[in-house]
Design a protein around this motif. Structure first.
Motif, short mmCIF file in Angstrom:
data_model
loop_
_atom_site.label_atom_id
_atom_site.label_comp_id
_atom_site.label_asym_id
_atom_site.label_seq_id
_atom_site.Cartn_x
_atom_site.Cartn_y
_atom_site.Cartn_z
N GLY A 13 -7.61 16.81 -2.96
CA GLY A 13 -6.50 16.04 -2.42
C GLY A 13 -6.51 14.57 -2.79
O GLY A 13 -5.61 13.82 -2.44
N ARG A 14 -7.51 14.13 -3.50
CA ARG A 14 -7.62 12.71 -3.88
C ARG A 14 -6.80 12.43 -5.13
O ARG A 14 -6.84 13.17 -6.09
N LEU A 15 -6.06 11.33 -5.11
CA LEU A 15 -5.33 10.91 -6.29
C LEU A 15 -6.22 10.02 -7.13
O LEU A 15 -6.97 9.20 -6.60
N GLY A 16 -6.14 10.14 -8.41
CA GLY A 16 -6.95 9.31 -9.30
C GLY A 16 -6.36 7.93 -9.51
O GLY A 16 -5.32 7.58 -8.93
N GLN A 17 -7.00 7.17 -10.36
CA GLN A 17 -6.59 5.79 -10.59
C GLN A 17 -5.32 5.67 -11.42
O GLN A 17 -4.68 4.64 -11.41
N CYS A 18 -4.93 6.73 -12.14
CA CYS A 18 -3.77 6.62 -13.03
C CYS A 18 -2.49 6.27 -12.30
O CYS A 18 -1.60 5.65 -12.85
N CYS A 19 -2.40 6.65 -11.04
CA CYS A 19 -1.18 6.32 -10.29
C CYS A 19 -1.22 4.90 -9.72
O CYS A 19 -0.26 4.46 -9.11
N THR A 20 -2.31 4.17 -9.92
CA THR A 20 -2.42 2.80 -9.44
C THR A 20 -1.95 1.85 -10.53
O THR A 20 -2.63 1.63 -11.53
N HIS A 21 -0.75 1.29 -10.33
CA HIS A 21 -0.15 0.39 -11.33
C HIS A 21 -1.05 -0.81 -11.56
O HIS A 21 -1.50 -1.45 -10.62
N GLY A 22 -1.33 -1.10 -12.82
CA GLY A 22 -2.18 -2.23 -13.17
C GLY A 22 -3.63 -1.84 -13.38
O GLY A 22 -4.36 -2.52 -14.07
N GLN A 41 -14.19 1.84 -10.43
CA GLN A 41 -14.42 0.74 -11.37
C GLN A 41 -13.11 0.30 -12.03
O GLN A 41 -12.83 -0.89 -12.15
N ILE A 42 -12.30 1.27 -12.41
CA ILE A 42 -11.02 0.97 -13.07
C ILE A 42 -10.09 0.23 -12.13
O ILE A 42 -9.43 -0.74 -12.53
N ILE A 43 -10.04 0.63 -10.87
CA ILE A 43 -9.18 -0.04 -9.90
C ILE A 43 -9.70 -1.44 -9.59
O ILE A 43 -8.95 -2.42 -9.59
N ASN A 44 -11.00 -1.58 -9.34
CA ASN A 44 -11.57 -2.89 -9.01
C ASN A 44 -11.42 -3.90 -10.14
O ASN A 44 -11.27 -5.09 -9.90
N LYS A 45 -11.48 -3.43 -11.37
CA LYS A 45 -11.42 -4.33 -12.54
C LYS A 45 -9.99 -4.48 -13.10
O LYS A 45 -9.79 -5.26 -14.03
N LEU A 46 -9.02 -3.74 -12.56
CA LEU A 46 -7.65 -3.75 -13.09
C LEU A 46 -7.66 -3.58 -14.62
O LEU A 46 -7.10 -4.37 -15.36
N ILE A 47 -8.34 -2.53 -15.05
CA ILE A 47 -8.56 -2.30 -16.48
C ILE A 47 -7.25 -2.26 -17.28
O ILE A 47 -7.13 -2.92 -18.31
N ALA A 48 -6.26 -1.51 -16.83
CA ALA A 48 -5.04 -1.33 -17.62
C ALA A 48 -4.31 -2.64 -17.86
O ALA A 48 -3.93 -2.95 -18.99
N VAL A 49 -4.09 -3.43 -16.82
CA VAL A 49 -3.34 -4.68 -16.99
C VAL A 49 -4.14 -5.68 -17.82
O VAL A 49 -3.58 -6.40 -18.66
N THR A 50 -5.44 -5.75 -17.62
CA THR A 50 -6.27 -6.69 -18.38
C THR A 50 -6.25 -6.34 -19.86
O THR A 50 -6.02 -7.21 -20.71
N VAL A 51 -6.48 -5.07 -20.18
CA VAL A 51 -6.49 -4.65 -21.58
C VAL A 51 -5.09 -4.81 -22.19
O VAL A 51 -4.95 -5.28 -23.33
#
Length: 131
Positions: A13-22, A41-51
């Motif tokens: 039932g857990r949603l992954g980080q992909c649905c977290t914008h940024g 780690q991906i959420i805490n570092k805001l990997i998508a927006v930073t990259v």
């Protein structure tokens, strides 16, 4: 039954980080990116927006991901980014810090999909494609 199996690192039932914008996904007018790996780690570092904001200015995609971490900090993530170019051309960027990462893509102009296993020994994959 096959539908009763669960991945060991994901709670039911857990949603992954992909649905977290940024963090898990992000778009700019010229680039779209999704991530994979350790969700916290991906959420805490805001990997998508930073990259997404660093990648267009980096000659090496490793530098864009490195900008998310402190020196020698543990890394368990990867990304796939598609950068829009001029005249119907796009660049697919893949980079990861995992053991292996499998990526596949296909555009309407291609006769067959491109599928690659990107390994720890060669963690970067870049290809230009016609869209």
């Amino acid at each position: 039954q096959w539908y009763q199996r669960r991945v060991a690192i994901t709670a039911g039932g857990r949603l992954g980080q992909c649905c977290t914008h940024g963090a898990g996904s992000y778009t700019t007018p010229s680039l779209g990116i999704v991530t994979t790996g350790n969700g916290e780690q991906i959420i805490n570092k805001l990997i998508a927006v930073t990259v997404a904001h660093k990648l267009p200015y980096c000659a090496d995609p490793c530098a864009a991901l490195d900008a998310c971490f402190q020196h020698k900090e543990s890394r368990m993530c990867g990304f796939v980014a598609v950068e829009k170019g001029e005249e119907g051309v796009a660049t697919v960027h893949v980079q990861h810090t995992l053991t292996n990462m499998v990526v596949g893509f296909m555009s309407a102009q291609m006769e067959a999909p491109v599928v690659r296993v990107v390994t720890r020994e060669a963690p970067v994959f870049i290809e230009t494609v016609r869209m």
